[in-house]
Design an enzyme around this catalytic site. Structure first.
Site, PDB file in Angstrom:
ATOM      1  N   ASP A  79      40.034  43.912  42.235  1.00 17.17           N
ATOM      2  CA  ASP A  79      38.666  43.979  42.736  1.00 17.17           C
ATOM      3  C   ASP A  79      38.754  43.663  44.231  1.00 17.17           C
ATOM      4  OD1 ASP A  79      36.001  44.286  43.090  1.00 17.17           O
ATOM      5  OD2 ASP A  79      35.379  42.952  41.478  1.00 17.17           O
TER       6      ASP A  79
HETATM    7  C1  BGC Z   1      32.747  44.818  42.891  1.00 15.08           C
HETATM    8  C2  BGC Z   1      33.386  46.029  42.251  1.00 15.08           C
HETATM    9  C3  BGC Z   1      33.291  47.186  43.213  1.00 15.08           C
HETATM   10  C4  BGC Z   1      33.996  46.802  44.495  1.00 15.08           C
HETATM   11  C5  BGC Z   1      34.000  47.887  45.558  1.00 15.08           C
HETATM   12  C6  BGC Z   1      33.338  44.532  44.254  1.00 15.08           C
HETATM   13  O1  BGC Z   1      32.642  43.533  44.925  1.00 15.08           O
HETATM   14  O2  BGC Z   1      32.914  43.707  42.042  1.00 15.08           O
HETATM   15  O3  BGC Z   1      32.764  46.339  41.034  1.00 15.08           O
HETATM   16  O4  BGC Z   1      33.825  48.339  42.647  1.00 15.08           O
HETATM   17  O5  BGC Z   1      33.358  45.674  45.053  1.00 15.08           O
HETATM   18  O6  BGC Z   1      32.739  48.059  46.095  1.00 15.08           O
END
Ligand code: BGC
Length: 752
Positions: free
Chosen positions: A279
């Site tokens: 993530d």
């Molecule tokens: C979120 C993810 C997301 C990623 C990219 C993160 O903060 O938890 O679900 O895909 O950011 O935007």
């Protein structure tokens, strides 16, 4: 399907390979690769192509591939024609920003995109329609390609453990089997288009509170029975090409460097062949992260620096990433990361690049977004996902011959609240509010008036004064008094239900309970509509509410879908993918949320959702699987065959047949739910567990035999002592019904 696409393009592929070879800049000391290199041969199996590429790559090139090259791109290796994987946020459509510029705080100028806003994950789960979820996945895949991207960051499959999780709207509810089947369908749809999905967030991301630091303490059985199965299904049934890890810690170790999660469970136990992407900004080390099984750190380059500078993410204490080429190479040279490990990481990323087809043919903005077909899928999802919770007195469906005026009221009636907030937010070209949907449906045949009733808490300070509130409420009750029917749409929106923080309270935002009560007092023909991603407290008005719908966040077509249900153009067939508790304190996790001192104990273990409410006899407001219809269904003729135990997991051990008949006057769909009850095992088990379901559409009077094949896994539990799925032979009960608390037919089955 993919093979077909590639086959038909072989001529252009050949010329593309030559272009790659000629345009390759070439790393120092490297020569361009010939056009007939095995990895360029689209007829060879993916493993062979990956192996050939790995042989040709330098250590430096391999190390480069472990971190992103921007906010939404992996690192390309131009010399070999390995493209960057260009990502886009999801899961309910393609996010409103495209390209490396998707982080609005970075210096790059963001590119706005408008795409189809599909219904939220929870609304899709309420359809229980896996075929539709697959079509949705396919549409999203098409839109990803139309925007020249290669990967969608979805589906979100984390379990709804507690009603206040800010991202419950993104996920598929509380049941691991339902969530798993929806995920499998979505992944198949996306991958069928040659787009890489990202099943997220592995694992146990069930609250936003301190999401970078909180440590979820979960026992092994709850992990395997509740929090892992949706990921396992996506991996084993759909061969998901990528999985995203999560921010939080699980049992003391951050997910991004959790070898138990990423290697022991995901890669070994489930047999995952794809790559793990972190993530965004969730890594904390170099060698431990790589060795734990992390394959790709995101983001990379300057956007990582910008992201890490934000106060919310500073917890990582890292400014430019941990898996950068220099850091990885240093650890390889120091002997802390083996070359074989690096090959495994890179091989997994290459596999997805090859399987998606982008190694051979880039996604060059072919196709379109927001097409009539995509809009229809969004509309079908929104419609099928609406759950009719109450219809005492049969006010619904509204009869256009009898209803001459409607007052459409509420902070969510005049505006289209398409989804919750955060990275999943899609910017549609246009979105239909409940008011617009109703107006469009009735034309000039019915008089439609509207009133906000109460401003959305925190949205518009001008509406937040006692005077403004009194005026708004009066306008609403005046409108309701003059109309034959009042429709009150209440709920939350993307600023109070969102990624990054949890919902403050299960209660509706300020003034909404009072609005419902006041309108109901004025007009007994009131329909209350909930427009949120999760449960809300209803006790203040529910007893005097005869008619209640839950439309969740229905995406851009939500208003049209609501109108179709109100007037009976479509029959409500949605069923709750989550138990709606009477109050937050009734939720099994309430006592252990959000945790103390950054530790949250999952003390309820496997007793999540209906597994708790039904086993411990706690009365919910509305049970899991529940939803009324404008017609009625009869269940009969339950037959259970093949009562023997077969050792191999997944092999059918028993066939269950049940006859469903539409006994009403309207066509409609029933979601037939099969639960297994185990009253004899050596271990404590929930009173019932969902193991199969099917949505069946039936004309009035029509009946159909629905058949389910149950495998060994449908009867097994995760034994914490044996550390494996275990089946205790004996008598189980097959229960088939219309909700977890409305079992219509049952039969014993002896498993020997
Ligand atoms: C979120 C993810 C997301 C990623 C990219 C993160 O903060 O938890 O679900 O895909 O950011 O935007």
């Amino acid at each position: 399907m993919r093979r077909g696409i590639l086959g038909s393009c072989s001529a252009s592929l050949a010329s593309l390979s030559i272009v790659f070879a000629l345009s390759a800049t070439g790393a120092p000391g490297q020569t361009a690769v010939s056009a007939d290199a095995p990895y360029k041969n689209t007829h060879l199996p993916v493993e062979q192509r990956v192996a050939d590429l790995l042989k040709r790559m330098t250590l430096e090139e391999k190390a480069t591939m472990l971190s992103g090259s921007g906010w939404m791109e992996s690192a390309p290796i131009a010399r070999l024609g390995i493209p960057a994987i260009k990502m886009a946020d999801g899961p309910m459509g393609v996010r409103s920003w495209a390209g490396s510029s998707a982080i609005t705080s970075s210096s790059a100028s963001p590119v706005r995109v408008e795409t189809t806003a599909f219904p939220s994950g929870i609304a899709m789960a309420a359809t229980w329609d896996t075929a539709l979820a697959q079509r949705e996945g396919r549409s999203i895949g098409q839109e990803v390609k139309a925007l020249g991207r290669d990967m969608i960051l979805g589906p979100t499959v984390n379990i709804n453990r507690v009603p206040l999780w800010g991202r419950n709207f993104e996920g598929y509810g509380e049941d691991p089997y339902l969530a798993g089947q929806m995920a499998v369908a979505y992944v198949r749809g996306v991958q069928g288009e040659g787009v890489i999905p990202s099943v997220k967030h592995f694992a146990v991301n069930n609250e936003e509170f301190e999401r970078h630091r909180v440590d979820a303490k979960v026992d092994d059985r709850a992990l395997h029975e509740i929090y892992f199965p949706a990921f396992k299904a996506a991996v084993q049934q759909a061969d998901a090409w990528a999985v995203m890890s999560c921010y939080n810690k699980v049992n003391g170790v951050h997910c991004a460097e959790n070898a138990y999660l990423l290697t022991d469970v995901l890669k070994k136990e489930f047999g995952f062949k794809g790559f793990v992407v972190s993530d965004w900004g969730s890594t904390y080390s170099t060698a431990p992260t790589v060795n734990a099984g992390m394959d790709l750190e995101m983001p990379g380059g300057p956007p990582m620096k910008a992201w890490m500078a934000r106060p919310q993410t500073q917890a990582a204490g890292n400014s430019d990433g941990w898996l950068t080429a220099d850091k990885v190479l240093a650890e390889v040279k120091a002997g802390h990361i083996s070359e074989a490990r690096l090959d495994d990481n890179v091989g997994r990323i290459l596999r997805a690049i090859i399987l998606s087809g982008i190694m051979d043919l880039p996604h060059t903005q072919l196709g379109d977004v927001d097409t009539p077909e995509q809009q229809k899928i969004a509309r079908d999802g929104a419609t099928e996902g609406i759950v009719l919770l109450k219809n005492d007195g049969s006010l619904l469906p509204l009869d256009p011959n009898k209803v001459h005026s409607i007052a459409v009221i509420g902070p969510n009636a005049l505006v289209a609240r398409t989804g919750g907030g955060g990275s999943s937010m899609v910017r549609p070209k246009s979105a239909v509010s409940p008011l617009d949907g109703i107006r469009k449906r009735v034309g000039s045949t019915i008089q439609v008036t509207s009133a906000i009733g109460v401003g959305m808490e925190g949205e518009n300070p001008a509406e937040d004064t006692p005077e403004a509130r009194a005026k708004d409420l009066k306008e609403a009750t005046d409108a309701a008094a003059k109309a034959d029917v009042a429709v009150v749409v209440v709920g939350r929106y993307n600023k109070n239900e969102s990624e990054s923080f949890d919902v403050k309270t299960m209660d509706l935002p300020a003034g909404q309970d009072e609005l419902i009560a006041a309108v109901e007092k004025t007009n007994p023909h009131t329909v209350v509509v909930l427009n949120t991603g999760d449960a809300v407290t209803m006790t203040k008005w529910l007893d005097s509410t005869p008619t209640l719908l839950d439309m969740w966040y229905g995406g851009q077509e939500g208003g049209n879908a609501l109108a179709a249900i109100l007037f009976g153009d479509a029959n409500p067939s949605g069923k709750l993918p989550v138990t709606l508790p009477k109050k937050f304190e009734d939720s099994p996790a309430a006592k252990n949320y959000p945790g103390e001192n950054l530790v949250v104990h999952y003390a309820e273990g496997i007793y999540v959702g209906y597994r708790y409410f039904d086993t411990k006899n706690v009365e919910p407001q509305f049970p899991f699987g529940f939803g009324l219809n404008y017609t009625t269904f009869e269940y009969s003729g339950l037959k259970v065959q093949g009562r023997m135990m077969i050792k191999e997991p997944g092999t059918p051990v028993t066939l269950v047949t049940v006859e469903i008949r539409n006994t009403g006057k309207r066509a409609g769909a029933e979601v037939v739910q099969l639960y297994v009850h185990d009253g004899h095992s050596k271990i404590d088990r929930p009173v019932r567990e969902l193991k199969a379901f099917e949505r069946v559409e039936l004309a009035p009077g029509e009946s159909r035999a629905v058949q389910f094949a149950l495998g060994r896994d449908a009867f097994s539990y995760w034994s914490p002592t044996a550390k494996q799925w275990t089946l205790d032979p004996g008598t189980f009960e097959i229960q088939v019904g219309s909700s977890s608390r409305d079992i219509r037919v049952k039969a014993p089955i002896e498993i020997k």
